[in-house]
Design an enzyme around this catalytic site. Structure first.
Site, PDB file in Angstrom:
ATOM      1  N   PRO A  89       0.821  -1.223   0.000  1.00  0.00           N
ATOM      2  CG  PRO A  89      -0.315  -1.269   2.046  1.00  0.00           C
ATOM      3  CD  PRO A  89       0.578  -2.075   1.163  1.00  0.00           C
ATOM      4  CD  GLU A 111       1.427  -5.164  11.028  1.00  0.00           C
ATOM      5  OE1 GLU A 111       1.603  -3.951  11.170  1.00  0.00           O
ATOM      6  OE2 GLU A 111       0.302  -5.680  10.883  1.00  0.00           O
TER       7      GLU A 111
END
Ligand code: ADE
Length: 250
Positions: free
Chosen positions: A87, A114
């Site tokens: 992202p 993560e």
């Protein structure tokens, strides 16, 4: 074109690769997708691919050794773009899909958890790409989105060679309205011009439909779309009509 996809979940790709356009492209030898399970490149006896980050803070981080070993042993020093799905990457666009389709071989690293150890970026990644401003559980879906969008630009993948340039965004505009039979459904009629057989009039109507839709939904695209003088005039008229209808509502 050949894709090397590095993932912890190769099975996620099966249905997407086994249907429709991607399936046909693979069967015809236009597209090869090699799936590499990152876990196979872990060296410890538990085949560990992720660990908690240094400094704590929760979540798991993909380890550097298996990822780098996987990419290096598959690419064998060949200069190939290596895309990390994240992202935090540059936003994926139709332009990017067309540009990536120019390469004969492309690698995609599917991020997970993560994130990935920062050293993976330094050692093997050449591009970081995001498919939008939201967070997925992993990069596999993003990789499939990119694979599909890129494959559409490979010559002969689409049945009709005209289709990719006509797609929304390729022309700088959204696609306009489409209709097929029947000509009348519950009183909703197909525009007469589309039934007329007049190819010039149909092409004009299609272009105006695309302009109208883009003006309504994504006016930002009009700032950079290549437009003729007549098309600018048409948009000016649309804007005037819209302003008049606003005035009459007030
Ligand atoms: N991984 C998680 N979210 C993502 C996104 N939006 N784009 C690409 N990879 C991702």
């Amino acid at each position: 074109m050949r894709f090397e996809i590095f993932t912890l979940f190769p099975a996620m790709f099966e249905s997407v690769l086994g249907e429709s356009i991607l399936k046909r492209a693979r069967e015809r030898g236009l597209l090869t997708v090699n799936l590499h399970n990152i876990r196979a490149y872990a060296t410890d006896k538990h085949q560990t691919t992720d660990e908690p980050p240094y400094g704590g803070g929760g979540g798991m981080v993909l380890k550097v050794e298996p990822l780098v070993r996987a990419v290096e042993s598959v690419l064998q020093g060949e200069s190939v773009p290596v895309i990390l799905t994240t992202p935090q990457g540059e936003r994926f666009t139709q332009r990017m899909a067309a540009d990536f389709a120019q390469y004969p071989r492309l690698a995609i690293l599917c991020g997970r958890y993560e994130g990935v150890d920062e050293r993976v970026r330094a050692l093997v990644v050449t591009h970081e790409v995001s498919i939008g401003d939201y967070v997925l559980s992993g990069g596999e879906l993003a990789a499939m989105v990119m694979l599909d969008a890129i494959a559409r630009h490979i010559p002969h993948v689409l049945g009709n060679a005209e289709s990719a340039p006509n797609d929304s965004f390729s022309s700088g505009l959204l696609e306009g309205a489409h209709y097929t039979r029947p000509p009348d459904f519950r009183g909703l009629r197909v525009p007469e011009v589309l039934l007329s057989g007049d190819h010039g009039a149909v092409a004009r109507w299609r272009r105006e439909s695309a302009l109208r839709r883009t003006w309504q939904r994504r006016p930002d695209l009009l700032l950079s779309a290549p437009l003729s003088e007549a098309e600018r005039y048409f948009l000016g008229e649309l804007a005037e009509m819209w302003a008049r209808s606003k005035d009459s509502q007030a």
